[in-house]
Design a protein around this motif. Structure first.
Motif, PDB file in Angstrom:
ATOM      1  N   SER A 100       0.876  -1.329  -0.025  1.00  0.00           N
ATOM      2  CA  SER A 100       0.016   0.146   0.028  1.00  0.00           C
ATOM      3  C   SER A 100       0.853   1.227   0.091  1.00  0.00           C
ATOM      4  N   GLY A 101       2.040   1.176  -0.732  1.00  0.00           N
ATOM      5  CA  GLY A 101       2.882   2.460  -1.008  1.00  0.00           C
ATOM      6  C   GLY A 101       3.888   2.598   0.164  1.00  0.00           C
ATOM      7  N   ALA A 102       3.958   1.803   1.278  1.00  0.00           N
ATOM      8  CA  ALA A 102       4.949   1.716   2.204  1.00  0.00           C
ATOM      9  C   ALA A 102       6.403   1.488   1.735  1.00  0.00           C
ATOM     10  N   ASP A 103       6.537   0.458   0.847  1.00  0.00           N
ATOM     11  CA  ASP A 103       7.791   0.098   0.434  1.00  0.00           C
ATOM     12  C   ASP A 103       7.749  -0.042  -1.416  1.00  0.00           C
ATOM     13  N   GLY A 104       8.698  -0.549  -1.950  1.00  0.00           N
ATOM     14  CA  GLY A 104       8.666  -0.691  -3.097  1.00  0.00           C
ATOM     15  C   GLY A 104       9.147   0.547  -4.052  1.00  0.00           C
ATOM     16  N   VAL A 105       9.861   1.500  -3.381  1.00  0.00           N
ATOM     17  CA  VAL A 105      10.319   2.657  -3.746  1.00  0.00           C
ATOM     18  C   VAL A 105      11.892   2.726  -4.264  1.00  0.00           C
ATOM     19  N   VAL A 106      12.202   3.783  -5.152  1.00  0.00           N
ATOM     20  CA  VAL A 106      13.301   3.973  -5.674  1.00  0.00           C
ATOM     21  C   VAL A 106      13.781   5.244  -5.380  1.00  0.00           C
ATOM     22  N   SER A 107      15.090   5.551  -5.180  1.00  0.00           N
ATOM     23  CA  SER A 107      15.390   7.163  -4.850  1.00  0.00           C
ATOM     24  C   SER A 107      16.406   7.481  -6.094  1.00  0.00           C
ATOM     25  N   ILE A 108      16.301   8.643  -6.403  1.00  0.00           N
ATOM     26  CA  ILE A 108      17.129   9.521  -7.026  1.00  0.00           C
ATOM     27  C   ILE A 108      17.612  10.844  -6.637  1.00  0.00           C
ATOM     28  N   GLU A 109      18.778  11.263  -6.863  1.00  0.00           N
ATOM     29  CA  GLU A 109      19.289  12.338  -6.196  1.00  0.00           C
ATOM     30  C   GLU A 109      19.450  13.549  -6.784  1.00  0.00           C
ATOM     31  N   VAL A 110      19.032  14.571  -6.394  1.00  0.00           N
ATOM     32  CA  VAL A 110      19.209  15.854  -7.009  1.00  0.00           C
ATOM     33  C   VAL A 110      20.792  16.275  -7.206  1.00  0.00           C
ATOM     34  N   ASP A 111      21.141  16.935  -7.933  1.00  0.00           N
ATOM     35  CA  ASP A 111      22.420  17.368  -8.189  1.00  0.00           C
ATOM     36  C   ASP A 111      23.215  17.832  -7.090  1.00  0.00           C
ATOM     37  N   GLU A 124      15.155  21.403  -9.298  1.00  0.00           N
ATOM     38  CA  GLU A 124      15.461  20.142  -9.635  1.00  0.00           C
ATOM     39  C   GLU A 124      14.621  18.871  -9.295  1.00  0.00           C
ATOM     40  N   ALA A 125      14.329  18.996  -7.818  1.00  0.00           N
ATOM     41  CA  ALA A 125      13.220  17.838  -7.175  1.00  0.00           C
ATOM     42  C   ALA A 125      12.112  17.772  -8.200  1.00  0.00           C
ATOM     43  N   ARG A 126      11.367  18.928  -8.580  1.00  0.00           N
ATOM     44  CA  ARG A 126      10.156  18.991  -9.361  1.00  0.00           C
ATOM     45  C   ARG A 126      10.557  18.442 -10.641  1.00  0.00           C
ATOM     46  N   LEU A 127      11.712  18.877 -11.237  1.00  0.00           N
ATOM     47  CA  LEU A 127      11.998  18.160 -12.786  1.00  0.00           C
ATOM     48  C   LEU A 127      11.897  16.668 -12.775  1.00  0.00           C
ATOM     49  N   LEU A 128      13.008  16.213 -11.748  1.00  0.00           N
ATOM     50  CA  LEU A 128      13.063  14.752 -11.533  1.00  0.00           C
ATOM     51  C   LEU A 128      11.726  14.110 -11.313  1.00  0.00           C
ATOM     52  N   ILE A 139      12.742  11.541  -4.230  1.00  0.00           N
ATOM     53  CA  ILE A 139      13.970  12.534  -4.337  1.00  0.00           C
ATOM     54  C   ILE A 139      14.781  12.503  -3.155  1.00  0.00           C
ATOM     55  N   LYS A 140      16.111  12.227  -3.510  1.00  0.00           N
ATOM     56  CA  LYS A 140      16.923  12.449  -2.364  1.00  0.00           C
ATOM     57  C   LYS A 140      17.531  13.880  -2.444  1.00  0.00           C
ATOM     58  N   ILE A 141      17.286  14.557  -1.074  1.00  0.00           N
ATOM     59  CA  ILE A 141      17.849  15.700  -0.916  1.00  0.00           C
ATOM     60  C   ILE A 141      18.831  16.050   0.436  1.00  0.00           C
ATOM     61  N   GLY A 158       3.671  17.213  -2.334  1.00  0.00           N
ATOM     62  CA  GLY A 158       3.423  16.027  -2.680  1.00  0.00           C
ATOM     63  C   GLY A 158       4.439  15.277  -2.980  1.00  0.00           C
ATOM     64  N   ILE A 159       5.813  15.653  -3.082  1.00  0.00           N
ATOM     65  CA  ILE A 159       6.778  14.747  -3.614  1.00  0.00           C
ATOM     66  C   ILE A 159       7.461  13.980  -2.526  1.00  0.00           C
ATOM     67  N   SER A 160       7.583  12.867  -2.585  1.00  0.00           N
ATOM     68  CA  SER A 160       8.357  11.981  -1.590  1.00  0.00           C
ATOM     69  C   SER A 160       9.889  12.270  -1.627  1.00  0.00           C
ATOM     70  N   VAL A 161      10.322  12.127  -0.335  1.00  0.00           N
ATOM     71  CA  VAL A 161      11.681  12.683  -0.086  1.00  0.00           C
ATOM     72  C   VAL A 161      12.333  11.509   0.832  1.00  0.00           C
ATOM     73  N   ASN A 162      13.654  11.219   0.282  1.00  0.00           N
ATOM     74  CA  ASN A 162      14.789  10.559   1.055  1.00  0.00           C
ATOM     75  C   ASN A 162      15.890  11.754   1.382  1.00  0.00           C
ATOM     76  N   VAL A 163      15.769  11.975   2.766  1.00  0.00           N
ATOM     77  CA  VAL A 163      16.454  13.017   3.179  1.00  0.00           C
ATOM     78  C   VAL A 163      17.950  12.239   3.617  1.00  0.00           C
ATOM     79  N   THR A 164      18.946  12.825   2.574  1.00  0.00           N
ATOM     80  CA  THR A 164      20.313  11.902   2.911  1.00  0.00           C
ATOM     81  C   THR A 164      21.385  12.701   3.494  1.00  0.00           C
ATOM     82  N   LEU A 165      22.516  12.033   3.632  1.00  0.00           N
ATOM     83  CA  LEU A 165      23.754  12.667   4.519  1.00  0.00           C
ATOM     84  C   LEU A 165      23.502  13.184   5.483  1.00  0.00           C
ATOM     85  N   ILE A 166      22.810  12.403   6.501  1.00  0.00           N
ATOM     86  CA  ILE A 166      22.729  12.739   7.786  1.00  0.00           C
ATOM     87  C   ILE A 166      23.587  12.117   8.769  1.00  0.00           C
TER      88      ILE A 166
END
Length: 369
Positions: A100-111, A124-128, A139-141, A158-166
């Motif tokens: 139900s949307g909890a998993d099965g996701v793929v992340s792509i990182e902004v420049d 860039e997030a909107r574009l990707l 979208i990885k931010i 409404g853009i799903s976000v993977n917050v990275t480099l923490i």
């Protein structure tokens, strides 16, 4: 007895693969990992894509076409990486539906060159998000101070976000505030909150690499005894904060409206020091409602000999605090450690992005000549 990866899933840990390439997609190995190794997500970063493009021939036809159309290199990079991520999203789509949307996701990182520019990161997030055009995209931010508003803005749209480099619990606290702000704004705008996914990616092994190097320089018996303890302690204290957030009125109101928790994700889980068990950053960080994203070598090691012993986080908060007190006592400045690691992480991904652009440019030039 069920295998170790299945036991991880049973303990509430989502198993994600930290790797992607055109070759992996075309050969079907990603689909095999999903079917046979309990993989329920994929993460990517500039280094992964740079290595994929540099090492294979699977991109030649697409790059030749883009060269013949005089597509600029930067746009070619976006198109190439977006195609891989879109295809991976399609492989994971049945998992996305089944959970139900909890998993099965793929992340792509902004420049990563935008790591200190919130406005351009959002653009860039909107574009990707538009370019990949799959509901199971994230979208990885980066969690830089400058990009915290970008996290909020994307979630609000409404853009799903993977917050990275923490790297630090303190920064993670700011990330959770940005998450709550964004979800509250999404709710105010009338968006379906259960359509928005987010994870907070805590980098693990790099903490030990840097702290251990400093302990080796101190070179006392007390310092030596602390080797290999900082990273897991850091992640455990992050999870403690996660639990606190889930008990707040702000979160409970969002949950009542269908919001999903921002799950802690353990990243950089490949062991750098060969003296350590190669599964430690997986089996010692088991906790419900978490994600562990692994390079394939770590995934294979866990499947082969990982000892999954249930929750290894929630009973160890006091122990984790003691580790940090002991590190301070021997002279390790953890604030300096995490600040350095954030700077180095941004620079590393920027270098990989530049190398990726250079590799794509060289390949396109060869096709034209």
């Amino acid at each position: 007895m069920s295998d170790a990866l299945e036991r991880l899933a049973g303990a509430g840990v989502a198993v994600w693969l930290d790797d992607l390439s055109r070759e992996r997609l075309e050969s079907g190995t990603l689909a095999e990992l999903v079917a046979e190794r309990h993989v329920t997500g994929v993460t990517t970063n500039p280094t992964i894509f740079q290595q994929a493009v540099a090492s294979g021939v699977a991109y030649e036809r697409q790059l030749a076409d883009l060269a013949s159309l005089n597509v600029p290199v930067g746009e070619a990079v976006r198109l190439v990486t977006a195609q891989d991520v879109r295809a991976a999203c399609d492989v994971l789509r049945p998992v996305f539906a089944a959970t139900s949307g909890a998993d099965g996701v793929v992340s792509i990182e902004v420049d990563p060159g935008l790591a200190h520019d919130a406005a351009r990161t959002v653009a860039e997030a909107r574009l990707l998000w538009w370019l990949v055009d799959r509901p199971n995209l994230m979208i990885k931010i980066p969690a830089t101070v400058e990009c915290l508003p970008a996290i909020t803005a994307c979630l609000a749209e409404g853009i799903s976000v993977n917050v990275t480099l923490i790297f630090s619990v303190e920064r993670y606290q700011a990330v959770t505030e940005a998450f709550l702000d964004g979800m509250e704004q999404a709710r105010a705008a009338g968006r379906r909150l259960d359509d928005i996914n987010s994870v907070a990616s805590f980098f693990v092994s790099r903490i030990d690499t840097e702290v251990d190097a400093r302990l080796d320089t101190i070179a006392t018996r007390q310092a030596h005894a602390l080797r290999g303890h900082a990273a897991i302690a850091n992640a455990r204290l992050a999870y403690e904060h996660h639990e606190r957030v889930l008990g707040t009125e702000r979160w409970l109101r969002l949950a009542e409206n269908g919001a999903r928790p921002q799950r802690p994700l353990w990243a950089s889980t490949g062991v750098k020091d060969p003296a350590y068990d190669d599964t430690r950053y997986v089996v010692d960080l088991v906790a419900p409602g978490t994600v562990n994203t692994m390079p394939e070598a770590t995934l294979a090691a866990v499947a082969d000999h990982g000892q999954v012993r249930g929750d290894r986080v929630r009973a160890h908060y006091d122990e984790a605090r003691h580790v940090f007190k002991s590190l301070a006592a021997v002279g390790v400045d953890i604030d300096d450690v995490v600040s350095q690691l954030e700077r180095e992480g941004v620079v590393k991904f920027q270098k990989s992005w530049t190398a990726l652009r250079d590799d794509v440019a060289a390949a396109m030039t060869r096709k034209v000549s």
